[in-house]
Design a protein around this motif. Structure first.
Motif, short mmCIF file in Angstrom:
data_model
loop_
_atom_site.label_atom_id
_atom_site.label_comp_id
_atom_site.label_asym_id
_atom_site.label_seq_id
_atom_site.Cartn_x
_atom_site.Cartn_y
_atom_site.Cartn_z
N SER A 8 0.83 -1.21 0.00
CA SER A 8 0.00 0.00 0.00
C SER A 8 0.86 1.25 0.00
N ARG A 9 0.37 2.25 -0.71
CA ARG A 9 0.95 3.59 -0.65
C ARG A 9 -0.12 4.61 -0.28
N ALA A 10 -1.27 4.12 0.19
CA ALA A 10 -2.44 4.98 0.36
C ALA A 10 -2.33 5.94 1.54
N GLY A 11 -1.74 5.50 2.64
CA GLY A 11 -1.73 6.31 3.84
C GLY A 11 -2.93 6.01 4.72
N LEU A 12 -2.96 6.67 5.87
CA LEU A 12 -4.00 6.45 6.88
C LEU A 12 -4.84 7.71 7.05
N THR A 13 -6.13 7.50 7.32
CA THR A 13 -7.04 8.58 7.67
C THR A 13 -7.52 8.34 9.09
N ALA A 14 -7.41 9.37 9.93
CA ALA A 14 -7.76 9.23 11.34
C ALA A 14 -9.27 9.24 11.54
N LEU A 15 -9.74 8.36 12.43
CA LEU A 15 -11.09 8.37 12.96
C LEU A 15 -11.00 8.48 14.47
N SER A 16 -12.12 8.68 15.13
CA SER A 16 -12.07 8.80 16.59
C SER A 16 -11.70 7.48 17.25
N ASP A 17 -12.01 6.36 16.57
CA ASP A 17 -11.78 5.05 17.17
C ASP A 17 -10.88 4.16 16.33
N GLY A 18 -10.08 4.73 15.43
CA GLY A 18 -9.21 3.92 14.59
C GLY A 18 -8.81 4.66 13.33
N VAL A 19 -8.61 3.90 12.24
CA VAL A 19 -8.12 4.49 11.00
C VAL A 19 -8.81 3.85 9.80
N LEU A 20 -8.72 4.57 8.67
CA LEU A 20 -9.11 4.07 7.36
C LEU A 20 -7.87 3.94 6.50
N GLY A 56 -6.35 1.98 2.43
CA GLY A 56 -6.62 1.21 1.22
C GLY A 56 -5.35 0.53 0.77
N ASN A 57 -5.43 -0.34 -0.25
CA ASN A 57 -4.23 -1.02 -0.72
C ASN A 57 -4.26 -1.23 -2.22
N GLU A 58 -3.17 -1.81 -2.76
CA GLU A 58 -3.06 -1.94 -4.20
C GLU A 58 -3.99 -3.01 -4.78
N ALA A 59 -4.56 -3.85 -3.93
CA ALA A 59 -5.54 -4.84 -4.39
C ALA A 59 -6.93 -4.24 -4.53
N GLY A 60 -7.09 -2.97 -4.14
CA GLY A 60 -8.38 -2.31 -4.26
C GLY A 60 -9.26 -2.39 -3.05
N ALA A 61 -8.71 -2.81 -1.92
CA ALA A 61 -9.50 -2.89 -0.69
C ALA A 61 -9.49 -1.56 0.05
N VAL A 62 -10.62 -1.21 0.64
CA VAL A 62 -10.74 -0.09 1.58
C VAL A 62 -11.15 -0.69 2.91
N LEU A 63 -10.43 -0.31 3.98
CA LEU A 63 -10.66 -0.94 5.28
C LEU A 63 -10.82 0.10 6.37
N ARG A 64 -11.70 -0.23 7.31
CA ARG A 64 -11.79 0.51 8.56
C ARG A 64 -11.30 -0.40 9.67
N VAL A 65 -10.28 0.05 10.41
CA VAL A 65 -9.65 -0.75 11.46
C VAL A 65 -9.78 0.01 12.77
N ASN A 66 -10.21 -0.66 13.84
CA ASN A 66 -10.37 0.02 15.12
C ASN A 66 -9.08 -0.01 15.94
N ARG A 67 -9.14 0.52 17.14
CA ARG A 67 -7.93 0.65 17.97
C ARG A 67 -7.36 -0.69 18.40
N ALA A 68 -8.18 -1.72 18.40
CA ALA A 68 -7.70 -3.05 18.80
C ALA A 68 -7.12 -3.82 17.62
#
Length: 355
Positions: free
Chosen positions: A31-43, A45-57
């Motif tokens: 991935s070269r997408a970078g991270l976007t901050a949320l109040s409870d984690g981050v967003l 993406g990657n080169e396979a075309g996935a977009v993910l929301r990941v929480n603090r755990a």
């Protein structure tokens, strides 16, 4: 003093454990997408075309497959996520569960991070050729569009993204190659001003000031309102990063002789206030933690994440990731998140510095 400080950083790394690993999660593709901050984690993406929301755990809240590489970080617009692909798709997803609200196709590749209005009503996208468009977030409809500058004037590489634009006080400031910096009205795309600042590495902005670093090893500050110059400095013969604001200071990566350094400048006058050694180049922005620490990602093979206190550089520490760090960290309270080039999201809980 620089060689001595370098040795101090290395020595401090080996003698104490400054952070607790929170999680390590692989997105299953680089991935070269970078991270976007949320109040409870981050967003991300990657080169396979996935977009993910990941929480603090480190748990995946949702994952959406768009089918083509997501090369830039998603942007949050109210209750939505807007994300683009290298195929020219632009999609709006529900922030809560990733449900697709709309998708546009047939546009230019999205290689530059989109930016959104604070109220979530509009998102702005810069194409590789320098054309800019504004979309209504609720419908995806184009609100306005500006044409690309002439190719023989801008000298842009269509295979590469432009520096991320900055948005403040009703102006969108975009770096357009040899055309320079252009400020556009967010209302209708009309040009507010232009400054001949070429070879821009990156931008940062406050409510009143725009900062730019350039390949001509210059750091410039301009009034946001009209682009008029405030100050200009050349802290090193080579600059390696966009500017970033943290701890009341403007930070830029630089190279002095054979040493990578982090240079701190006064935002008001450009005076140098700090110069700290790094184990590898800084090519992105820094973040702050606990109100007195800097979190600095480095672009070496070991992927050292350096955490330092500018007032006490002798206690700098480093966390090894074994993947180059080319995008800005996210810090939520005392928890730091980074995205490795190999597509892993890594997180630690930093201990507060000793008083």
């Amino acid at each position: 003093m620089l060689p001595t400080l370098v040795l101090t950083v290395v020595a401090a790394v080996g003698c104490r454990e400054p952070a607790e690993t929170a999680f390590r999660y692989s997105t299953d593709a680089s991935s070269r997408a970078g991270l976007t901050a949320l109040s409870d984690g981050v967003l991300t993406g990657n080169e396979a075309g996935a977009v993910l929301r990941v929480n603090r755990a480190g748990d995946v809240v949702w994952r959406v497959e768009l089918g083509r590489e997501v090369a830039t970080r998603p942007v949050v617009a109210a209750d939505s996520v807007v994300v683009g692909t290298v195929a020219g798709d632009l999609a709006r997803l529900a922030l809560s569960d990733g449900t697709e609200r709309w998708r546009l196709t047939g546009e230019a590749p999205v290689l530059t991070p989109p930016v959104a209005e604070e109220d979530g009503t509009a998102v702005y996208v810069v194409a590789p050729d320098g054309a800019v468009r504004s979309h209504a977030v609720d419908t995806g409809k184009v609100r306005w569009r500006t044409p690309a500058p002439k190719a023989d004037e801008a000298h842009l590489d269509p295979a590469r993204g432009l520096p991320a634009p900055v948005l403040s006080e009703g102006l969108l400031v975009v770096a357009l190659g040899d055309v320079g910096l252009v400020a556009l009205s967010t209302a209708d795309g009309a040009r507010a001003w232009r400054q001949e600042v070429r070879g821009v590495l990156g931008l940062a902005a406050t409510k009143d000031v725009v900062f730019a670093t350039t390949r001509e090893h210059r750091v410039r500050a301009m009034r946001l309102e009209d682009g008029s110059p405030l100050w200009e400095q050349s802290p090193a013969r080579a600059l390696t990063s966009p500017p970033s604001l943290a701890l009341g200071t403007l930070w830029v990566g630089a190279r002095v002789d054979d040493t990578d350094v982090l240079v701190g400048l006064s935002p008001s006058e450009g005076k140098e206030v700090a110069r700290l050694p790094l184990p590898a180049p800084l090519v992105t922005g820094v973040a702050e933690a606990h109100g007195e620490q800097l979190v600095v990602p480095t672009n070496g093979r070991q992927g050292r994440l350096v955490v330092l206190a500018p007032r006490d550089p002798a206690h700098a520490i480093s966390l090894r990731t074994d993947t180059p760090l080319r995008t800005r960290p996210v810090v939520l309270g005392g928890q730091v998140f980074v995205l490795g080039m190999d597509g892993r999201v890594l997180s630690w809980r930093l201990r507060p510095p000793k008083s």
